[in-house]
Design an enzyme around this catalytic site. Structure first.
Site, mmCIF file in Angstrom:
data_model
loop_
_atom_site.group_PDB
_atom_site.id
_atom_site.type_symbol
_atom_site.label_atom_id
_atom_site.label_comp_id
_atom_site.label_asym_id
_atom_site.label_seq_id
_atom_site.Cartn_x
_atom_site.Cartn_y
_atom_site.Cartn_z
ATOM 1 N N LYS A 78 0.859 -1.181 0.000
ATOM 2 C CA LYS A 78 0.000 0.000 0.000
ATOM 3 C C LYS A 78 0.902 1.239 0.000
ATOM 4 O O LYS A 78 1.917 1.260 0.698
ATOM 5 C CB LYS A 78 -0.906 -0.022 1.233
ATOM 6 N N SER A 153 -9.932 2.115 2.501
ATOM 7 C CA SER A 153 -9.003 2.840 1.683
ATOM 8 C C SER A 153 -7.997 1.966 0.947
ATOM 9 O O SER A 153 -7.407 2.426 -0.031
ATOM 10 C CB SER A 153 -8.235 3.850 2.549
ATOM 11 N N SER A 177 -10.310 -0.342 6.602
ATOM 12 C CA SER A 177 -9.653 -0.232 5.299
ATOM 13 C C SER A 177 -8.942 -1.463 4.765
ATOM 14 O O SER A 177 -8.553 -1.487 3.605
ATOM 15 C CB SER A 177 -8.653 0.916 5.315
HETATM 16 N N1 GLN Z 1 -13.610 4.445 5.801
HETATM 17 C C1 GLN Z 1 -13.016 4.848 7.024
HETATM 18 C C2 GLN Z 1 -12.560 6.282 6.907
HETATM 19 O O1 GLN Z 1 -12.845 6.874 5.930
HETATM 20 C C3 GLN Z 1 -11.873 3.943 7.383
HETATM 21 C C4 GLN Z 1 -10.666 4.189 6.578
HETATM 22 C C5 GLN Z 1 -9.481 3.395 7.066
HETATM 23 O O2 GLN Z 1 -9.629 2.363 7.703
HETATM 24 N N2 GLN Z 1 -8.300 3.907 6.782
HETATM 25 O O3 GLN Z 1 -11.950 6.825 7.766
#
Ligand code: GLN
Length: 486
Positions: A78, A153, A177
């Protein structure tokens, strides 16, 4: 079966019996990336030359007698993990040309066991989002339906796994995410107990929630990668001390006597029929494998999303203050004075969602509002943790959906951030409590995969991986690949 349809452990067997070299395997995946990634945009950066050099080094190590399972295995990182020789963008214009002066601990550890970096995967900017639509480098498409989001994400990682453009990937999970993109793309991913995997060199979003972990085709693949990623790190002040459990050793344990809790709050209003059916079918399958089902309750579930969207932005507003146009990252042209440099650099470098969260975070931390929002959210956080502790008195693992629906269409929720936030209801409580949870494929709704998650008590990853592995031994959801990529 082609290489890209095999699990990582199957590919490792081929490297170990020398029926394929790391150079050959790396070339195979690099070729597929060059040919197909244009269709899904799962990678921000492809690194075929670095990969080839690492593959040659790995083959030399194997020729000299090393036998490691991950030695010479190609991997996608990532783009939130700092990599010394390759740019690390965090999908932000702010870091579009950023070359970190050091490797993240996770990168260093995986390099040390001889893994090969294929490239850096797309994501929501600074990991803020649920669809990968917030990337400054364009959206990633879901390989099962290129009009659908891949989740986020870590959407790039999930998509490249589903499309066969990497055998294994790293991700991070602050509020879902790893698990939610895994669910949307039909792959497996585990968010470890907070503190298991070092955050050093993993670009910070919300430090008390962020946790790195593996994404792969199977639970077994994830177990092996997690074993190489996890460990105490003195450079991360929140790293858990002591040894990590054996993630691999109990994969084959029988599930007899396992108590699986079904939280009634995870099956209420808003859950789609298909996801409900797949989750209940998973429960029935686990029962067949020897588990007993018990009803549990997590009464504060409804408060998790509001608490998270106070705490995560608060931490983000603090973490992102370092991008000031002075030390590193985007700098505006010909600033008039210092203030102009700060404001224009940040206005130009950050995307809309990141700005929204910085504003919310600064607001909830400001004098006069701190008690009403931030402190209250921390209290809710405690209650959520206590809910889980109460539930684990009557069960070993909790089973529930990952997201209320399968992947939605690109653009469908971009104009309604609240609707997007609410879709994280089943994943966010786990991060607030710091618990481990694994997401795995459990069926389909038409062409789109459905994922379910198993949540465990602190440091119970071996049990979660064991349950998921046994489930995958008995079912074939995880073996399916999207027709266009077969
Ligand atoms: N969807 C969640 C957010 O927007 C989690 C994102 C994540 O786990 N980085 O914060």
């Amino acid at each position: 079966m082609n290489f890209h349809q095999m699990s990582m452990v199957q590919l490792a067997g081929k490297l170990q019996d020398k029926s394929v070299s790391s150079v050959e395997l790396t070339q195979y995946f690099s070729d597929r990336m060059a040919k197909y990634d244009g269709q899904i945009n799962g990678y921000i950066t492809q690194t075929p030359e670095l990969a080839m050099a690492q593959a040659q080094a790995a083959d030399a190590r194997r020729a000299a007698g090393e036998t490691g399972l991950l030695l010479g295995m190609p991997l996608a990182h990532k783009d939130i993990f700092c990599t010394q020789d390759i740019i690390t963008t965090c999908a932000s214009k702010m870091l579009a040309n950023f070359k970190a002066p050091y490797n993240a601990t996770v990168v260093e550890k995986l390099n040390a066991v001889g893994m090969v970096t294929l490239g850096k995967t797309n994501m929501d900017e600074f990991a803020m989002g649920s669809t990968t639509e917030n990337s400054a480098f364009g959206v990633t498409r879901n390989p099962w339906d290129t009009a659908a989001v891949p989740g986020g994400s870590s959407g790039g990682g999930a998509a490249v796994l589903a499309a066969g453009l990497a055998p294994i990937a790293t991700g991070t999970d602050t509020g879902g995410s790893i698990r939610q993109p895994a669910a949307f793309c039909g792959v497996t991913g585990i968010k470890p107990t907070y503190g298991s995997v070092s955050r050093y060199g993993m670009i910070a979003y919300a430090s008390s929630l962020d946790q790195g972990g593996p994404m792969g085709k199977t639970a077994e693949d994830c177990a092996h990668l997690l074993a190489a990623m996890a460990g105490f790190d003195e450079r991360d002040s929140t790293s858990a001390e002591g040894d990590r459990p054996d993630y691999v050793g109990s994969l084959n344990a029988p599930l007899t006597g396992l108590k699986v809790g079904l939280p009634k709050e995870y099956f209420g209003e808003g859950l789609s029929d298909e996801v409900r059916a797949a989750t209940l079918a998973t429960a029935a399958e686990l029962e067949k494998l020897g588990a007993t089902l018990v009803d549990v309750s997590l009464p504060n579930t409804a408060h998790a999303v509001p608490a998270y969207y106070v705490i995560a932005p608060a931490e983000a507003s603090s973490n992102l203050s370092r991008y000031d146009g002075v030390r590193f990252g985007h700098r505006c042209d010909s600033p008039k004075d210092l203030n102009d440099l700060y404001t224009r650099s940040r206005a130009e470098g950050f995307g809309v969602e990141v700005k929204r969260r910085i504003m919310v975070g600064a607001y909830v931390l400001s004098a006069g509002y701190y008690d009403a929002y931030y402190l209250k959210a921390q209290r809710v956080r405690r209650l959520i943790k206590e809910d889980f502790m109460q539930a684990f008195e009557s069960c070993d693992v909790i089973l529930g959906p990952v997201a209320p629906t399968p992947a939605w269409k690109l653009g469908e929720k971009t104009s309604d951030p609240t609707a997007m936030y609410l879709a994280d209801i089943y994943t966010i409580p786990v991060n607030l409590a710091g618990l481990p949870a694994i997401a795995m494929p459990a069926g389909f709704a038409g062409a789109l995969p459905i994922g379910v998650q198993l949540i465990g008590n602190y440091f119970s990853e071996p049990r979660l991986l064991n349950v998921a592995h046994q489930f995958q031994q008995a079912t074939d959801h995880h073996t399916k690949t999207p027709a266009a990529w077969a």
